[in-house]
Design an enzyme around this catalytic site. Sequence first.
Site, mmCIF file in Angstrom:
data_model
loop_
_atom_site.group_PDB
_atom_site.id
_atom_site.type_symbol
_atom_site.label_atom_id
_atom_site.label_comp_id
_atom_site.label_asym_id
_atom_site.label_seq_id
_atom_site.Cartn_x
_atom_site.Cartn_y
_atom_site.Cartn_z
ATOM 1 N N SER A 158 0.823 -1.215 0.000
ATOM 2 C CA SER A 158 0.000 0.000 0.000
ATOM 3 C C SER A 158 0.859 1.268 0.000
ATOM 4 C CB SER A 158 -0.948 -0.032 1.198
ATOM 5 O OG SER A 158 -0.220 -0.262 2.369
ATOM 6 N N ASN A 161 -0.480 7.520 1.309
ATOM 7 C CA ASN A 161 -1.466 8.589 1.484
ATOM 8 C C ASN A 161 -2.762 8.166 2.163
ATOM 9 O OD1 ASN A 161 -2.225 7.180 -0.821
ATOM 10 N ND2 ASN A 161 -3.133 8.959 -1.775
ATOM 11 N N GLU A 257 -3.284 -0.497 -8.783
ATOM 12 C CA GLU A 257 -3.966 0.808 -8.782
ATOM 13 C C GLU A 257 -2.880 1.850 -8.681
ATOM 14 O OE1 GLU A 257 -6.909 1.389 -9.572
ATOM 15 O OE2 GLU A 257 -8.056 -0.416 -9.122
ATOM 16 N N CYS A 291 -4.644 10.040 -5.386
ATOM 17 C CA CYS A 291 -4.517 9.562 -6.767
ATOM 18 C C CYS A 291 -5.605 10.160 -7.624
ATOM 19 C CB CYS A 291 -4.586 8.043 -6.811
ATOM 20 S SG CYS A 291 -6.098 7.374 -6.122
HETATM 21 P P1 NAP Z 1 5.234 4.387 -4.197
HETATM 22 O O1 NAP Z 1 6.469 5.136 -3.936
HETATM 23 O O2 NAP Z 1 5.058 3.741 -5.520
HETATM 24 O O3 NAP Z 1 5.114 3.296 -3.025
HETATM 25 C C1 NAP Z 1 4.005 2.443 -2.928
HETATM 26 C C2 NAP Z 1 4.408 1.188 -2.196
HETATM 27 O O4 NAP Z 1 5.316 0.432 -2.988
HETATM 28 C C3 NAP Z 1 5.119 1.444 -0.871
HETATM 29 O O5 NAP Z 1 4.698 0.488 0.061
HETATM 30 C C4 NAP Z 1 6.585 1.229 -1.257
HETATM 31 O O6 NAP Z 1 7.402 0.897 -0.156
HETATM 32 C C5 NAP Z 1 6.425 0.053 -2.184
HETATM 33 N N1 NAP Z 1 7.575 -0.247 -3.043
HETATM 34 C C6 NAP Z 1 8.572 0.567 -3.423
HETATM 35 N N2 NAP Z 1 9.434 -0.115 -4.228
HETATM 36 C C7 NAP Z 1 8.962 -1.371 -4.340
HETATM 37 C C8 NAP Z 1 9.415 -2.546 -5.013
HETATM 38 N N3 NAP Z 1 10.515 -2.576 -5.737
HETATM 39 N N4 NAP Z 1 8.666 -3.662 -4.910
HETATM 40 C C9 NAP Z 1 7.553 -3.672 -4.170
HETATM 41 N N5 NAP Z 1 7.078 -2.597 -3.495
HETATM 42 C C10 NAP Z 1 7.783 -1.459 -3.586
HETATM 43 O O7 NAP Z 1 3.942 5.319 -3.999
HETATM 44 P P2 NAP Z 1 3.631 6.347 -2.829
HETATM 45 O O8 NAP Z 1 4.535 7.521 -2.957
HETATM 46 O O9 NAP Z 1 3.549 5.640 -1.527
HETATM 47 O O10 NAP Z 1 2.141 6.794 -3.223
HETATM 48 C C11 NAP Z 1 1.877 7.804 -4.142
HETATM 49 C C12 NAP Z 1 1.524 7.228 -5.497
HETATM 50 O O11 NAP Z 1 0.520 6.241 -5.344
HETATM 51 C C13 NAP Z 1 0.912 8.274 -6.427
HETATM 52 O O12 NAP Z 1 1.391 8.062 -7.730
HETATM 53 C C14 NAP Z 1 -0.574 7.975 -6.365
HETATM 54 O O13 NAP Z 1 -1.299 8.416 -7.486
HETATM 55 C C15 NAP Z 1 -0.565 6.496 -6.226
HETATM 56 N N6 NAP Z 1 -1.806 6.029 -5.611
HETATM 57 C C16 NAP Z 1 -2.702 5.384 -6.402
HETATM 58 C C17 NAP Z 1 -3.919 4.983 -5.876
HETATM 59 C C18 NAP Z 1 -4.938 4.275 -6.728
HETATM 60 O O14 NAP Z 1 -5.800 3.617 -6.148
HETATM 61 N N7 NAP Z 1 -4.910 4.394 -8.047
HETATM 62 C C19 NAP Z 1 -4.197 5.218 -4.536
HETATM 63 C C20 NAP Z 1 -3.252 5.880 -3.750
HETATM 64 C C21 NAP Z 1 -2.046 6.285 -4.302
HETATM 65 P P3 NAP Z 1 8.321 2.029 0.530
HETATM 66 O O15 NAP Z 1 7.390 3.019 1.118
HETATM 67 O O16 NAP Z 1 9.076 1.237 1.542
HETATM 68 O O17 NAP Z 1 9.182 2.605 -0.533
HETATM 69 O O1 G3H Z 2 -5.192 8.310 -3.433
HETATM 70 C C1 G3H Z 2 -5.958 7.512 -3.945
HETATM 71 C C2 G3H Z 2 -7.197 7.136 -3.272
HETATM 72 O O2 G3H Z 2 -7.697 5.944 -3.808
HETATM 73 C C3 G3H Z 2 -8.191 8.270 -3.395
HETATM 74 O O3 G3H Z 2 -9.298 8.041 -2.618
HETATM 75 O O4 G3H Z 2 -10.809 9.601 -3.833
HETATM 76 O O5 G3H Z 2 -11.425 8.698 -1.602
HETATM 77 O O6 G3H Z 2 -9.594 10.373 -1.819
HETATM 78 P P1 G3H Z 2 -10.326 9.249 -2.459
#
Ligand code: NAP
Ligand code: G3H
Length: 484
Positions: A158, A161, A257, A291
């Site tokens: 996960s 955020n 996602e 997101c």
């Molecule tokens: P992130 O940097 O991609 O990290 C997400 C998760 O992946 C964290 O638990 C991270 O661990 C882990 N991770 C990192 N490198 C990995 C690897 N090589 N293998 C497996 N897991 C790994 O994202 P974030 O900064 O936490 O979140 C922001 C992003 O998420 C934004 O782009 C946002 O749009 C997206 N998001 C999408 C949704 C959706 O439902 N579409 C919802 C929320 C957020 P570490 O923290 O230990 O690095």
């Molecule tokens: O950051 C990504 C979440 O899935 C967004 O959820 O639209 O309820 O804020 P939300």
Amino acid sequence: MTSKTKLPTYKFYINGEWRESSSGQTIDIESPYLTETLGKIQSISQDEVDEVIRSAHAAQKKWAEVSLQDRAKYLYKWADELINMQDEIADTIMKEVGKGANDAKKEVVRTADFIRYTVEEALHMHGESMMGDSFPGGSKSKIAIINRVPRGVVLAISPFNYPVNLSAAKLAPALMAGNAVVFKPATQGAISGIKMIEALDKAGLPKGLLGLVTGRGSVIGDYLVEHKGINMISFTGGTKTGVHLAKKATMVPLVLELGGKDPGIVRDDADLQEAAKHIISGAFSYSGQRCTAIKRVLVHERVADELVSLLKEQIETLSVGSPEENSVIVPLINNKSADFVQGLLDDAIEKGATVVTGNRREGNLIYPTLLDHVTGEMQVAWEEPFGPILPIIRVTSDEEAIRIANESEFGLQASIFTKDINRAFAIAKRIEAGSVQINGRTERGPDHFPFIGVKGSGMGAQGIRKSLESMTHEKVTVLNIVEE
Ligand code: NAP
Ligand code: G3H
């Protein structure tokens, strides 16, 4: 926290026990807005990952035999425990990821609701049967019984955020469907995830069914994803990480996602007051760290000046400051993120964008910024900032708005603001996104709606029923009746 105070040390969770890692390595978790370190989490070893996955497999075999009604009891208890702990968990979310106090509380309550709905949905999902004689040459003596069975051990990863809600959105359906789970929270967000699992532990979940592994994704991520003991991966996070992970995970079902660049399309017949209200809330809540935030506005040139003026007026009333005071605009998760957002602003300004309001920074606090006259040459037109900046792109027709909306690498959601419902449907049909909102902001909830990212925004679907489906596979048993 002063240097004399001992930092709280948070353990990882393995086979129903909280344990310090034999690696002896820990990671300090700093608050994005307090000048204090909140605590240490374990940076666990590969041997410990193996042990968590082994325990998960052993527990899952028994869990798959437990009735749905009995599984439900544990999950209902978990929801109750989360509500009992809501103040403590919300306070942790606020301090760890800098989310406003009220929103942090709402995240916990939303999670309890999510778990309860998941239980109820699972209790009402039934298989189907098919008669053989509906196919040419088939016979009534063949009957297919189609049921859903668990996949085994689900790896749930996960983002920072929504450290509780987006984690439970994986754990609850996985467990209810009869799987065990290995949960890897975002490092910044891990303490919140640990508190959420304390609630599950209090609910008495059988040992081993849930393992909580902590450590940097860059260190243990690939090992987890490539592990032969993982039967399904449910990942939420950035597109870059998701693409990396998809390359590593071979022949393992994946739900991804990922990021977004949701457009708010404003037609010249829109109610501009309403549109502005939804755009502001969509773009700026939690400083745009969603997101589903509206990350660009594609507005018809005939109404652009009026919309920009309404947006400016509302942006200038947004509260800026501390999550403890429920400010809408709060410091970003870290300095690196703020540098990235500032880089997008600088690039756009250098290439001729107009700053209508904002472009002010104090450390990792970026003031809400409205940029007008943004063009396709500017990075901010295409990149996901995950910060409180909103680019305005002026268009001359629906056609141009649709073209620019679809030129993006992302396809999470889009909003269309118009009084013409027929045009709204016609545009919605052509937008490449998982969901299109008509006259409303882009958002995931209510949580039983399917939540889908296409193109660079993901693969597969979440949303309660969709998650239950993805965490099971269909299995067909064919009864061959011997005719008397
Ligand atoms: P992130 O940097 O991609 O990290 C997400 C998760 O992946 C964290 O638990 C991270 O661990 C882990 N991770 C990192 N490198 C990995 C690897 N090589 N293998 C497996 N897991 C790994 O994202 P974030 O900064 O936490 O979140 C922001 C992003 O998420 C934004 O782009 C946002 O749009 C997206 N998001 C999408 C949704 C959706 O439902 N579409 C919802 C929320 C957020 P570490 O923290 O230990 O690095
Ligand atoms: O950051 C990504 C979440 O899935 C967004 O959820 O639209 O309820 O804020 P939300």
